[in-house]
Motif scaffolding. Structure first.
Motif, PDB file in Angstrom:
ATOM      1  N   GLY B  92       0.793  -1.232   0.000  1.00 40.28           N
ATOM      2  CA  GLY B  92       0.000   0.000   0.000  1.00 40.28           C
ATOM      3  C   GLY B  92       0.824   1.280   0.000  1.00 40.28           C
ATOM      4  N   LYS B  93       2.101   1.170  -0.339  1.00 38.93           N
ATOM      5  CA  LYS B  93       2.953   2.362  -0.314  1.00 38.93           C
ATOM      6  C   LYS B  93       2.968   3.079  -1.664  1.00 38.93           C
ATOM      7  CE  LYS B  93       5.928   0.593   3.299  1.00 38.93           C
ATOM      8  NZ  LYS B  93       7.120  -0.205   3.565  1.00 38.93           N
ATOM      9  N   VAL B  94       2.867   2.325  -2.732  1.00 38.14           N
ATOM     10  CA  VAL B  94       2.883   2.915  -4.075  1.00 38.14           C
ATOM     11  C   VAL B  94       1.659   2.378  -4.824  1.00 38.14           C
ATOM     12  CG1 VAL B  94       4.175   3.022  -6.250  1.00 38.14           C
ATOM     13  CG2 VAL B  94       5.420   3.000  -4.096  1.00 38.14           C
ATOM     14  N   THR B  95       1.009   3.234  -5.619  1.00 39.33           N
ATOM     15  CA  THR B  95      -0.164   2.764  -6.364  1.00 39.33           C
ATOM     16  C   THR B  95       0.277   2.078  -7.656  1.00 39.33           C
ATOM     17  OG1 THR B  95      -0.414   4.790  -7.639  1.00 39.33           O
ATOM     18  CG2 THR B  95      -1.514   4.717  -5.493  1.00 39.33           C
ATOM     19  N   ARG B  96      -0.637   1.294  -8.219  1.00 38.39           N
ATOM     20  CA  ARG B  96      -0.333   0.592  -9.488  1.00 38.39           C
ATOM     21  C   ARG B  96      -0.038   1.592 -10.591  1.00 38.39           C
ATOM     22  NH1 ARG B  96      -4.113  -3.381 -12.045  1.00 38.39           N
ATOM     23  NH2 ARG B  96      -2.259  -3.920 -13.216  1.00 38.39           N
ATOM     24  N   ASP B  97      -0.827   2.671 -10.627  1.00 36.22           N
ATOM     25  CA  ASP B  97      -0.636   3.684 -11.683  1.00 36.22           C
ATOM     26  C   ASP B  97       0.747   4.324 -11.595  1.00 36.22           C
ATOM     27  OD1 ASP B  97      -3.114   3.131 -12.573  1.00 36.22           O
ATOM     28  OD2 ASP B  97      -4.094   4.885 -11.692  1.00 36.22           O
ATOM     29  N   GLU B  98       1.177   4.580 -10.354  1.00 31.57           N
ATOM     30  CA  GLU B  98       2.514   5.165 -10.167  1.00 31.57           C
ATOM     31  C   GLU B  98       3.584   4.204 -10.683  1.00 31.57           C
ATOM     32  OE1 GLU B  98       2.872   8.003  -6.318  1.00 31.57           O
ATOM     33  OE2 GLU B  98       2.188   5.979  -5.910  1.00 31.57           O
ATOM     34  N   ALA B  99       3.431   2.912 -10.331  1.00 27.62           N
ATOM     35  CA  ALA B  99       4.409   1.904 -10.767  1.00 27.62           C
ATOM     36  C   ALA B  99       4.449   1.832 -12.283  1.00 27.62           C
ATOM     37  CB  ALA B  99       4.054   0.537 -10.181  1.00 27.62           C
ATOM     38  N   PHE B 100       3.277   1.895 -12.916  1.00 33.22           N
ATOM     39  CA  PHE B 100       3.200   1.836 -14.378  1.00 33.22           C
ATOM     40  C   PHE B 100       3.908   3.046 -14.996  1.00 33.22           C
ATOM     41  CE2 PHE B 100       0.888   2.941 -18.342  1.00 33.22           C
ATOM     42  CZ  PHE B 100       1.253   1.833 -19.099  1.00 33.22           C
ATOM     43  N   ALA B 101       3.615   4.231 -14.441  1.00 43.86           N
ATOM     44  CA  ALA B 101       4.208   5.466 -14.978  1.00 43.86           C
ATOM     45  C   ALA B 101       5.732   5.442 -14.828  1.00 43.86           C
ATOM     46  CB  ALA B 101       3.620   6.678 -14.264  1.00 43.86           C
ATOM     47  N   ILE B 102       6.191   5.039 -13.647  1.00 42.98           N
ATOM     48  CA  ILE B 102       7.644   4.982 -13.408  1.00 42.98           C
ATOM     49  C   ILE B 102       8.294   3.944 -14.326  1.00 42.98           C
ATOM     50  CG2 ILE B 102       9.400   4.311 -11.693  1.00 42.98           C
ATOM     51  CD1 ILE B 102       7.544   5.612  -9.570  1.00 42.98           C
ATOM     52  N   GLY B 103       7.687   2.764 -14.407  1.00 43.92           N
ATOM     53  CA  GLY B 103       8.245   1.691 -15.234  1.00 43.92           C
ATOM     54  C   GLY B 103       8.331   2.079 -16.698  1.00 43.92           C
ATOM     55  N   LEU B 104       7.262   2.655 -17.215  1.00 42.05           N
ATOM     56  CA  LEU B 104       7.231   3.017 -18.639  1.00 42.05           C
ATOM     57  C   LEU B 104       8.221   4.149 -18.940  1.00 42.05           C
ATOM     58  CD1 LEU B 104       5.606   2.035 -21.090  1.00 42.05           C
ATOM     59  CD2 LEU B 104       4.082   3.984 -20.761  1.00 42.05           C
ATOM     60  N   THR B 105       8.223   5.163 -18.071  1.00 38.00           N
ATOM     61  CA  THR B 105       9.126   6.303 -18.281  1.00 38.00           C
ATOM     62  C   THR B 105      10.581   5.848 -18.261  1.00 38.00           C
ATOM     63  OG1 THR B 105       7.514   7.666 -17.139  1.00 38.00           O
ATOM     64  CG2 THR B 105       9.675   8.638 -17.465  1.00 38.00           C
ATOM     65  N   LEU B 106      10.926   5.066 -17.234  1.00 37.03           N
ATOM     66  CA  LEU B 106      12.321   4.623 -17.125  1.00 37.03           C
ATOM     67  C   LEU B 106      12.712   3.661 -18.245  1.00 37.03           C
ATOM     68  CD1 LEU B 106      12.887   4.173 -13.268  1.00 37.03           C
ATOM     69  CD2 LEU B 106      13.589   6.071 -14.734  1.00 37.03           C
TER      70      LEU B 106
END
Lengths: 53, 312
Positions: B92-106
């Motif tokens: 519950g520390k990071v949302t799925r959307d955040e993980a997706f955005a970070i993963g795709l950007t990086l």
């Protein structure tokens, strides 16, 4: 005397901001280093200039 | 709901920098960094230290990005499995959307930066690795076939090839063999973990080999793959990246690994359960050392070669 008590959440946000700042500074340093290496090696010189040299 | 409860909820949702970093699977990233570095240093062409450092960093970021995308897609099963419950999304520390955005950007960032820092081929190979891990393995194979880890293991095997491509701009028999070593190593390594993780994968509905075909078949597969791995690992000693140090290391480690696999193969489930999967756990521990020392030996050969000590 300050009445403003720092909440734990502010520490976490501060850590996040510092982490991001250091990442960006590191990235700038890497791009700068790469540019220096590539320019001094002549990676970006046009083919014609290399032949003349 | 009271004000106090709202505040408590907000507190647990606020992620620190470390939580975002954990999305990049730092432990997997360390393996990526090490094997890519060995691939880069074992290559016949010398690379400027600054370009080598930046390239390894971008390969690591690309590997981390694929880890974040894996966590985004697998958030549902990560929440069920004990081994992965502490990851940033199920915790519950990071949302799925955040993980997706970070993963795709990086992902995009790392491939472009690697292409600029080293060469376009290395950038494309990194892009293919991320695609393979996220789309082929995570989205397609993982929940569909018990051969998921066999085919999907290719994703983790690409880094030494990318390191080699950074130096040479291409592929060669040596880089393909380094790929094959990690590729063949992944199944016995992962299946040993599955044997002592018990019901984790079953609970999550992931069709791992021991869930679909049973533990006896998994033990047989571990032995067969270990024997095939030994052929590849020892055969590599006679290529351009091998030498006496590598051959000695490979002979000793493969001997130990085969003994471990035979020991696992001979055991019944009752015996394994009685000693809490002691042999399976020690085989898993040995597998980590196995890969590290094989690549360490390749690195030693490459480092000593200029002094006339490495290689044949």
């Amino acid at each position: 005397m300050s009445f403003k008590v720092e909440h734990e959440i502010h520490h976490r946000r501060f850590g996040r901001n510092v982490g991001l700042a250091l990442t960006l500074v590191g990235f700038i340093a890497i791009v700068f280093g790469l540019t220096v290496v590539k320019v001094t090696r002549g990676d970006y010189e046009p083919e014609q200039a290399r032949i003349q040299n | 709901m009271t004000d106090a409860s709202i505040n408590t909820h907000t507190e647990t949702q606020e992620a620190g920098f470390g939580d975002y970093f954990a999305l990049l699977k730092p432990r997997v990233m360390s393996l990526v960094v090490f094997t890519a570095l060995v691939g880069l240093l074992a290559a016949p062409n010398a690379v400027h230290p600054m370009i080598a450092f930046a390239s390894i960093l971008f390969i690591a970021v690309g590997g981390g990005a694929s880890g974040a995308l894996n966590m985004w897609w697998d958030a549902d099963i990560d929440a069920v499995m004990k081994r992965t419950q502490g990851r940033p999304i199920p915790a519950g520390k990071v949302t799925r959307d955040e993980a997706f955005a970070i993963g795709l950007t990086l992902s995009v960032f790392s491939c472009i930066m690697l292409a600029l820092a080293a060469n376009i081929f290395a950038g494309l190979l990194l892009a293919f690795t991320i695609f393979f891990y996220v789309v082929i393995y995570t989205m397609w194979l993982k929940r569909w076939t018990p051969q998921n880890i066999v085919i999907g293991g290719a994703a983790g095997a690409f880094p030494p090839m990318i390191g080699w491509a950074v130096a040479t701009g291409g592929v060669s028999i040596e880089s393909v063999l380094m790929f094959t070593l990690t590729f063949m190593w992944t199944p016995p390594h992962f299946w040993a973990l599955c044997l002592f993780m018990k019901s984790d994968y079953k609970d999550a509905g992931v069709p791992m080999l021991h869930v679909t075909h049973g533990r006896r078949v998994t033990r047989n597969h571990i032995l067969v793959y270990t024997l095939l791995l030994a052929v590849v690992a020892i055969g590599m000693a006679f290529t351009g990246v091998g030498g006496p140090i590598y051959l000695t290391t490979a002979l000793v480690l493969n001997g130990l690994f085969i003994l471990g696999a035979i020991s696992i193969w001979r055991r019944t489930e009752e015996v394994a359960e009685a000693d809490n999967y002691k042999r399976e756990k020690s085989f898993f521990g040995l597998s980590l050392l196995y890969l590290f020392l094989h690549f360490g030996a390749i690195l030693a050969e490459a480092t000593l070669a200029p002094y006339g000590l490495g290689g044949w």
